[in-house]
Design an enzyme around this catalytic site. Structure first.
Site, short mmCIF file in Angstrom:
data_model
loop_
_atom_site.label_atom_id
_atom_site.label_comp_id
_atom_site.label_asym_id
_atom_site.label_seq_id
_atom_site.Cartn_x
_atom_site.Cartn_y
_atom_site.Cartn_z
N SER A 19 -4.60 -3.12 42.29
CA SER A 19 -3.58 -4.15 42.04
C SER A 19 -2.63 -3.81 40.89
O SER A 19 -1.42 -4.03 41.02
CB SER A 19 -4.24 -5.51 41.81
OG SER A 19 -4.89 -5.91 42.99
N LYS B 163 -13.53 -15.49 43.87
CA LYS B 163 -12.54 -16.19 44.70
C LYS B 163 -12.94 -17.64 45.01
O LYS B 163 -12.08 -18.51 45.06
CB LYS B 163 -12.33 -15.42 46.01
CG LYS B 163 -11.56 -14.11 45.83
CD LYS B 163 -11.38 -13.45 47.18
CE LYS B 163 -10.38 -12.30 47.08
NZ LYS B 163 -10.05 -11.76 48.39
N ASN C 204 -7.10 -16.11 46.12
CA ASN C 204 -6.87 -14.80 45.49
C ASN C 204 -5.66 -14.83 44.55
O ASN C 204 -5.34 -13.83 43.94
CB ASN C 204 -6.69 -13.70 46.55
CG ASN C 204 -5.37 -13.82 47.28
OD1 ASN C 204 -4.73 -14.87 47.28
ND2 ASN C 204 -4.96 -12.73 47.91
N MET D 63 -10.67 -4.53 58.23
CA MET D 63 -10.19 -5.07 56.94
C MET D 63 -10.58 -4.16 55.77
O MET D 63 -10.04 -4.29 54.68
CB MET D 63 -10.70 -6.50 56.74
CG MET D 63 -9.92 -7.50 57.61
SD MET D 63 -10.67 -9.13 57.77
CE MET D 63 -10.48 -9.79 56.14
#
Ligand code: ATR
Length: 276
Positions: free
Chosen positions: A20, A70, A91, A218
């Site tokens: 990220s 989360k 998220n 995923m």
């Protein structure tokens, strides 16, 4: 006088390998936004305090939340977007214009955007098979259903968990079963299990795949994922891994925080290059 910089971060545990900071730094660069984005390791029982400390500092405007926080983020948010409500997990957090802690879940939107915009795969009127019934799957069901698929079958090792998820969406074309009970073939198959972490494959009949089936894992990896390799071996028409979903969910966050949607292609290409 120094220009104030807005602060963002991702909180999780572990966090060292999070992509990220790299993704958001590239978005900021490409859109001329002045911001700082950090990775913050949070102790298992320290999330609530870390959250409060972060937003108490001036100019600390938004957070990405990852495993295992989360669900806790969902509970702590004062306001949740409609799609986040059903997801049961968040998220994305930020302070809204009234200083209230607001939360969203952009994972499902990221998945749908990656399928549609980056890979030309539509879910409209499609038969969709979703493998798994954990947090990752719950987080993406609402945006998948918003695309108006013909039906969605949720198959899971623990059938009761798939049934609980299907009940959450009663009134929608959603059903639940065990892996062995899946019948017929599908246009799109989404693997949301963590089976590959244990070197396993969800044991669904090979007949779920035809040469027009798109399989979406995923998870992502440098090479073809275990699930996608299995799908190719069964003759799947197309396989996609979750790297695009990772970039797209981040782009949605960036758009929420900064009011500008960054282009994702360059970031995706760079990440893929760095992984190989
Ligand atoms: P996440 O937040 O990643 O979804 P999770 O909530 O622990 O994590 O869910 C993991 C999912 O992967 C579940 O659907 C789990 O099946 P169970 O509900 O039966 O536990 C599935 N899963 C994990 N390991 C698996 C394996 N070896 N084979 C098949 N499914 C597996």
């Amino acid at each position: 006088m120094a220009t104030a910089v807005d602060h963002y971060a991702v909180m999780g545990n572990p966090i060292a390998h999070s992509k990220s900071p790299f993704i958001h730094a590239m978005f900021a660069d490409a859109t001329d936004q002045k911001l700082h984005y950090a990775a913050q390791l949070v102790e298992a029982n320290g999330f609530e305090k870390a959250l409060a400390t972060f937003f108490d500092q001036g100019g600390h405007l938004g957070l990405s939340i990852t495993v295992p926080f989360k669900e806790q983020a969902w509970q702590l948010a004062e306001i949740r977007t409609e799609r986040a409500e059903k997801a049961g997990a968040l998220n994305t957090l930020w302070l809204d214009s009234e200083g209230k802690l607001k939360g969203d879940n952009t994972d499902g939107l990221g998945l749908v955007r990656d399928l549609k915009m980056n890979n030309g795969v539509s879910l409209k009127d499609a038969r969709v098979l979703v493998l798994g019934a954990g947090g990752a799957v719950r987080g993406v069901l609402e945006p998948i259903l918003a695309e108006q698929p013909k039906d969605v079958v949720i198959a899971n090792r623990t059938v009761s968990k798939a049934e609980t998820l299907a009940e959450l969406f009663s009134g929608k074309p959603v059903s639940a079963c065990g892996f062995a009970e899946v019948t017929g073939s599908f246009d799109v198959i989404i693997n949301g299990t963590s089976a590959s972490l244990h070197g396993d494959l969800p044991p669904v009949p090979a007949s779920v795949i035809t040469r027009t089936t798109t399989c979406y894992d995923m998870m992502y990896s440098a090479g073809t994922t275990v699930f996608n390799q299995w799908a190719l071996d069964q003759g799947a028409g197309k396989v996609i891994d979750g790297l695009g979903m990772l970039v797209e969910q981040a782009a949605e966050q960036f758009a929420i925080w900064r009011g500008v949607r960054p282009d994702t292609e360059a970031v995706f290409t760079k990440l893929r290059q760095e992984m190989s």
